[in-house]
Design a protein around this motif. Structure first.
Motif, mmCIF file in Angstrom:
data_model
loop_
_atom_site.group_PDB
_atom_site.id
_atom_site.type_symbol
_atom_site.label_atom_id
_atom_site.label_comp_id
_atom_site.label_asym_id
_atom_site.label_seq_id
_atom_site.Cartn_x
_atom_site.Cartn_y
_atom_site.Cartn_z
ATOM 1 N N CYS A 9 1.134 -0.993 -0.114
ATOM 2 C CA CYS A 9 0.002 -0.308 -0.198
ATOM 3 C C CYS A 9 0.569 1.288 -0.436
ATOM 4 C CB CYS A 9 -0.766 0.009 1.417
ATOM 5 S SG CYS A 9 -1.866 1.682 1.153
ATOM 6 N N CYS A 12 -0.057 3.014 3.883
ATOM 7 C CA CYS A 12 0.602 2.416 4.765
ATOM 8 C C CYS A 12 1.735 1.990 4.996
ATOM 9 C CB CYS A 12 -0.774 1.851 6.076
ATOM 10 S SG CYS A 12 -1.350 0.530 4.828
ATOM 11 N N CYS A 37 -5.936 2.198 7.975
ATOM 12 C CA CYS A 37 -5.272 2.639 6.468
ATOM 13 C C CYS A 37 -6.657 3.492 6.099
ATOM 14 C CB CYS A 37 -4.943 1.571 5.587
ATOM 15 S SG CYS A 37 -4.352 2.619 4.238
HETATM 16 ZN ZN LIG Z 1 -2.876 0.773 3.357
#
Ligand SMILES: [Zn+2]
Length: 82
Positions: A9, A12, A37
């Motif tokens: 991601c 995050c 997130c």
């Molecule tokens: Zn994330």
């Protein structure tokens, strides 16, 4: 031959990712499954460069410093204006 690509991601850095269909330009879209997130979906490459996180940060920073959209586009050669 198997090809493996690790995807994380952009917000995050988590690896709990699932596929979430494709965009209208047939680019794979992903969804981060971390509970806390803020990123819901993301793609690895964007057609419009302004959607990329690094360019988006630059746009926000220039907007805070009261730069107009044309001034922002001039400063960054990667941003397209239609
Ligand atoms: Zn994330």
């Amino acid at each position: 031959m198997t090809c493996y690509k690790e995807i994380s991601c952009p917000t995050c850095g988590g690896h709990s990712i699932m596929k979430l269909g494709r965009s209208t330009r047939r680019v794979q879209r992903y969804r981060c499954q971390q509970q806390d997130c803020v990123t819901k979906t993301f793609m690895l490459e964007y057609y419009y460069k302004a959607y990329e996180p690094s360019i988006k940060e630059q746009i926000v920073e220039m907007a805070i410093n009261s730069s107009g959209i044309r001034d922002t586009a001039r400063a960054s050669t990667l941003i397209k204006i239609r």
